[in-house]
Design a protein around this motif. Structure first.
Motif, PDB file in Angstrom:
ATOM      1  N   VAL A  31       0.844  -1.201   0.000  1.00  0.00           N
ATOM      2  CA  VAL A  31       0.000   0.000   0.000  1.00  0.00           C
ATOM      3  C   VAL A  31       0.876   1.246   0.000  1.00  0.00           C
ATOM      4  O   VAL A  31       0.594   2.236  -0.686  1.00  0.00           O
ATOM      5  CB  VAL A  31      -0.970  -0.013   1.202  1.00  0.00           C
ATOM      6  CG1 VAL A  31      -1.761   1.289   1.284  1.00  0.00           C
ATOM      7  CG2 VAL A  31      -1.917  -1.200   1.105  1.00  0.00           C
ATOM      8  N   SER A  32       1.969   1.210   0.743  1.00  0.00           N
ATOM      9  CA  SER A  32       2.901   2.326   0.786  1.00  0.00           C
ATOM     10  C   SER A  32       3.459   2.606  -0.608  1.00  0.00           C
ATOM     11  O   SER A  32       3.516   3.754  -1.052  1.00  0.00           O
ATOM     12  CB  SER A  32       4.041   2.026   1.764  1.00  0.00           C
ATOM     13  OG  SER A  32       5.015   3.047   1.719  1.00  0.00           O
ATOM     14  N   GLU A  33       3.841   1.555  -1.298  1.00  0.00           N
ATOM     15  CA  GLU A  33       4.402   1.710  -2.642  1.00  0.00           C
ATOM     16  C   GLU A  33       3.362   2.261  -3.615  1.00  0.00           C
ATOM     17  O   GLU A  33       3.659   3.116  -4.446  1.00  0.00           O
ATOM     18  CB  GLU A  33       4.924   0.358  -3.138  1.00  0.00           C
ATOM     19  CG  GLU A  33       5.658   0.446  -4.458  1.00  0.00           C
ATOM     20  CD  GLU A  33       6.216  -0.893  -4.892  1.00  0.00           C
ATOM     21  OE1 GLU A  33       6.200  -1.153  -6.110  1.00  0.00           O
ATOM     22  OE2 GLU A  33       6.662  -1.674  -4.024  1.00  0.00           O
ATOM     23  N   ALA A  34       2.115   1.796  -3.496  1.00  0.00           N
ATOM     24  CA  ALA A  34       1.055   2.222  -4.417  1.00  0.00           C
ATOM     25  C   ALA A  34       0.593   3.651  -4.167  1.00  0.00           C
ATOM     26  O   ALA A  34       0.181   4.347  -5.097  1.00  0.00           O
ATOM     27  CB  ALA A  34      -0.134   1.268  -4.320  1.00  0.00           C
ATOM     28  N   THR A  35       0.645   4.111  -2.904  1.00  0.00           N
ATOM     29  CA  THR A  35       0.104   5.433  -2.566  1.00  0.00           C
ATOM     30  C   THR A  35       1.165   6.500  -2.340  1.00  0.00           C
ATOM     31  O   THR A  35       0.845   7.689  -2.336  1.00  0.00           O
ATOM     32  CB  THR A  35      -0.762   5.348  -1.285  1.00  0.00           C
ATOM     33  OG1 THR A  35       0.071   4.916  -0.201  1.00  0.00           O
ATOM     34  CG2 THR A  35      -1.941   4.415  -1.477  1.00  0.00           C
ATOM     35  N   GLY A  36       2.399   6.079  -2.089  1.00  0.00           N
ATOM     36  CA  GLY A  36       3.439   7.049  -1.775  1.00  0.00           C
ATOM     37  C   GLY A  36       3.418   7.505  -0.325  1.00  0.00           C
ATOM     38  O   GLY A  36       4.126   8.437   0.056  1.00  0.00           O
ATOM     39  N   ILE A  37       2.589   6.868   0.496  1.00  0.00           N
ATOM     40  CA  ILE A  37       2.512   7.188   1.926  1.00  0.00           C
ATOM     41  C   ILE A  37       3.488   6.264   2.647  1.00  0.00           C
ATOM     42  O   ILE A  37       3.527   5.067   2.375  1.00  0.00           O
ATOM     43  CB  ILE A  37       1.072   6.990   2.462  1.00  0.00           C
ATOM     44  CG1 ILE A  37       0.099   7.902   1.716  1.00  0.00           C
ATOM     45  CG2 ILE A  37       1.011   7.261   3.965  1.00  0.00           C
ATOM     46  CD1 ILE A  37      -1.366   7.623   1.996  1.00  0.00           C
ATOM     47  N   SER A  38       4.268   6.851   3.552  1.00  0.00           N
ATOM     48  CA  SER A  38       5.301   6.047   4.216  1.00  0.00           C
ATOM     49  C   SER A  38       4.699   4.893   5.008  1.00  0.00           C
ATOM     50  O   SER A  38       3.560   4.963   5.486  1.00  0.00           O
ATOM     51  CB  SER A  38       6.152   6.918   5.141  1.00  0.00           C
ATOM     52  OG  SER A  38       5.433   7.229   6.305  1.00  0.00           O
ATOM     53  N   LEU A  39       5.485   3.843   5.133  1.00  0.00           N
ATOM     54  CA  LEU A  39       5.084   2.643   5.870  1.00  0.00           C
ATOM     55  C   LEU A  39       4.718   2.981   7.309  1.00  0.00           C
ATOM     56  O   LEU A  39       3.693   2.505   7.826  1.00  0.00           O
ATOM     57  CB  LEU A  39       6.239   1.628   5.833  1.00  0.00           C
ATOM     58  CG  LEU A  39       5.933   0.210   6.277  1.00  0.00           C
ATOM     59  CD1 LEU A  39       5.056  -0.471   5.260  1.00  0.00           C
ATOM     60  CD2 LEU A  39       7.223  -0.564   6.441  1.00  0.00           C
ATOM     61  N   SER A  40       5.516   3.810   7.976  1.00  0.00           N
ATOM     62  CA  SER A  40       5.247   4.160   9.379  1.00  0.00           C
ATOM     63  C   SER A  40       3.957   4.971   9.511  1.00  0.00           C
ATOM     64  O   SER A  40       3.192   4.786  10.459  1.00  0.00           O
ATOM     65  CB  SER A  40       6.433   4.922   9.984  1.00  0.00           C
ATOM     66  OG  SER A  40       6.614   6.148   9.304  1.00  0.00           O
ATOM     67  N   THR A  41       3.680   5.864   8.545  1.00  0.00           N
ATOM     68  CA  THR A  41       2.440   6.658   8.586  1.00  0.00           C
ATOM     69  C   THR A  41       1.228   5.741   8.431  1.00  0.00           C
ATOM     70  O   THR A  41       0.234   5.885   9.148  1.00  0.00           O
ATOM     71  CB  THR A  41       2.442   7.741   7.488  1.00  0.00           C
ATOM     72  OG1 THR A  41       3.541   8.629   7.723  1.00  0.00           O
ATOM     73  CG2 THR A  41       1.149   8.540   7.480  1.00  0.00           C
ATOM     74  N   LEU A  42       1.306   4.801   7.487  1.00  0.00           N
ATOM     75  CA  LEU A  42       0.198   3.861   7.294  1.00  0.00           C
ATOM     76  C   LEU A  42      -0.043   3.038   8.557  1.00  0.00           C
ATOM     77  O   LEU A  42      -1.188   2.839   8.969  1.00  0.00           O
ATOM     78  CB  LEU A  42       0.490   2.917   6.122  1.00  0.00           C
ATOM     79  CG  LEU A  42       0.417   3.529   4.729  1.00  0.00           C
ATOM     80  CD1 LEU A  42       0.925   2.544   3.696  1.00  0.00           C
ATOM     81  CD2 LEU A  42      -1.005   3.954   4.413  1.00  0.00           C
ATOM     82  N   SER A  43       1.034   2.577   9.180  1.00  0.00           N
ATOM     83  CA  SER A  43       0.917   1.785  10.399  1.00  0.00           C
ATOM     84  C   SER A  43       0.262   2.596  11.513  1.00  0.00           C
ATOM     85  O   SER A  43      -0.625   2.099  12.223  1.00  0.00           O
ATOM     86  CB  SER A  43       2.309   1.303  10.828  1.00  0.00           C
ATOM     87  OG  SER A  43       2.211   0.575  12.032  1.00  0.00           O
ATOM     88  N   ARG A  44       0.665   3.844  11.656  1.00  0.00           N
ATOM     89  CA  ARG A  44       0.084   4.693  12.711  1.00  0.00           C
ATOM     90  C   ARG A  44      -1.369   5.052  12.401  1.00  0.00           C
ATOM     91  O   ARG A  44      -2.184   5.180  13.313  1.00  0.00           O
ATOM     92  CB  ARG A  44       0.942   5.950  12.890  1.00  0.00           C
ATOM     93  CG  ARG A  44       2.292   5.620  13.536  1.00  0.00           C
ATOM     94  CD  ARG A  44       3.076   6.854  13.937  1.00  0.00           C
ATOM     95  NE  ARG A  44       2.775   7.977  13.075  1.00  0.00           N
ATOM     96  CZ  ARG A  44       3.696   8.790  12.543  1.00  0.00           C
ATOM     97  NH1 ARG A  44       4.952   8.601  12.773  1.00  0.00           N
ATOM     98  NH2 ARG A  44       3.338   9.778  11.782  1.00  0.00           N
ATOM     99  N   LEU A  45      -1.715   5.222  11.115  1.00  0.00           N
ATOM    100  CA  LEU A  45      -3.111   5.480  10.743  1.00  0.00           C
ATOM    101  C   LEU A  45      -3.992   4.299  11.145  1.00  0.00           C
ATOM    102  O   LEU A  45      -5.052   4.468  11.746  1.00  0.00           O
ATOM    103  CB  LEU A  45      -3.246   5.709   9.236  1.00  0.00           C
ATOM    104  CG  LEU A  45      -2.983   7.104   8.702  1.00  0.00           C
ATOM    105  CD1 LEU A  45      -2.961   7.086   7.181  1.00  0.00           C
ATOM    106  CD2 LEU A  45      -4.021   8.087   9.200  1.00  0.00           C
ATOM    107  N   GLU A  46      -3.531   3.093  10.800  1.00  0.00           N
ATOM    108  CA  GLU A  46      -4.321   1.893  11.101  1.00  0.00           C
ATOM    109  C   GLU A  46      -4.461   1.653  12.600  1.00  0.00           C
ATOM    110  O   GLU A  46      -5.480   1.153  13.059  1.00  0.00           O
ATOM    111  CB  GLU A  46      -3.701   0.664  10.433  1.00  0.00           C
ATOM    112  CG  GLU A  46      -3.937   0.611   8.942  1.00  0.00           C
ATOM    113  CD  GLU A  46      -3.543  -0.729   8.338  1.00  0.00           C
ATOM    114  OE1 GLU A  46      -3.169  -1.664   9.088  1.00  0.00           O
ATOM    115  OE2 GLU A  46      -3.622  -0.860   7.097  1.00  0.00           O
TER     116      GLU A  46
END
Length: 197
Positions: A31-46
Motif C-alpha cells: 500500500v505504501s508503494e502504491a500510494t506514496g505514503i510512508s510505511l510508518s504513517t500507514l501503520s500509525r493510521l491503522e
C-alpha cells in the motif's frame, strides 16, 4: 456535525483502513508503494496513533476503490436513495416510490392477471384526494363513475377520487402502473419548456 460525532468518525478510520487492506490481502509495504505514503504513517493510521487527513485519505480511497465517505464512515444522512418495502393490499402489490408522509404519494402498483375471465366490473370506491395513473405494461381497467376505460402501456389518466372509481386488470398478464395520489386533493403539475421554432 458535532465535535463528538467527528471524533467518533475519525476514531473508526484506522480499523476500516486495516480491514480494507486485509480484505485485499495487501501488505503495508504494498500500500505504501502504491500510494506514496510512508510505511510508518500507514501503520500509525491503522493503529489510530495518527489523525487521518484529507491528504492521506484521498490516495487510500483511490487505492482501495471506495468513496471517501465510506472510508471515513460518514453517516448516511442526505442519502437520496429510497429503499422501498413493497406491501400487498386487496391482491395488489404496492411499491412506495416516496418516503414522505405529507403531500403526494407515489407508488408502482402491480395487479396480477385475473384467475377467471369473469368480466365483473371493479368495485367502486370514493374518498378524498386526487389520483394520476400511468400504465407501464399490461391493460388496466379504470371504472370511473359510469365510464369504463381500458388503459394500455404509455397511457395516463387523472381524476378526482371523490368520483366513484375502481381499478382492475383487464388482461391475461399482470398490469404495472405508476400512481401519484394526493390525499388532500393535490394535483400533479407538469412543467415543460415550449418547443423552439
Amino acid at each position: 456535525m458535532a465535535q463528538d460525532d467527528l471524533t467518533d468518525v475519525l476514531t473508526g478510520v484506522g480499523p476500516r483502513l486495516r480491514a480494507l487492506r486485509r480484505a485485499r490481502e495487501a501488505t503495508l509495504a504494498q500500500v505504501s508503494e502504491a500510494t506514496g505514503i510512508s510505511l510508518s504513517t500507514l501503520s500509525r493510521l491503522e493503529s489510530g496513533q495518527r489523525k487521518p487527513t484529507l491528504e492521506l485519505l484521498l490516495p487510500l480511497a483511490k487505492e482501495y476503490r471506495v468513496q471517501l465517505d465510506e472510508l471515513v464512515g460518514a453517516p448516511a444522512t442526505g442519502d437520496p436513495r429510497i429503499h422501498p418495502q413493497p406491501f400487498k393490499r386487496h391482491g395488489q402489490t404496492f411499491v412506495p416510490l416516496t418516503r414522505f408522509l405529507g403531500g403526494l404519494h407515489a407508488y408502482k402498483q402491480i395487479v396480477p392477471a385475473r384467475k377467471t375471465a369473469d368480466g365483473l366490473r371493479p368495485e367502486l370506491k370514493v374518498h378524498e384526494g386526487y389520483e394520476w395513473l400511468y400504465v407501464l405494461s399490461g391493460r388496466l381497467w379504470l371504472a370511473l363513475g359510469e365510464h369504463d376505460l381500458i388503459l394500455t402501456a404509455g397511457e395516463a389518466a387523472e381524476f378526482d377520487t371523490r368520483t366513484p372509481h375502481g381499478l382492475a386488470n383487464a388482461g391475461d398478464r399482470p398490469v404495472e402502473f405508476l400512481s401519484l395520489y394526493g390525499a388532500q386533493g393535490e394535483r400533479m403539475h407538469v412543467r415543460a419548456q415550449p418547443a423552439a421554432d
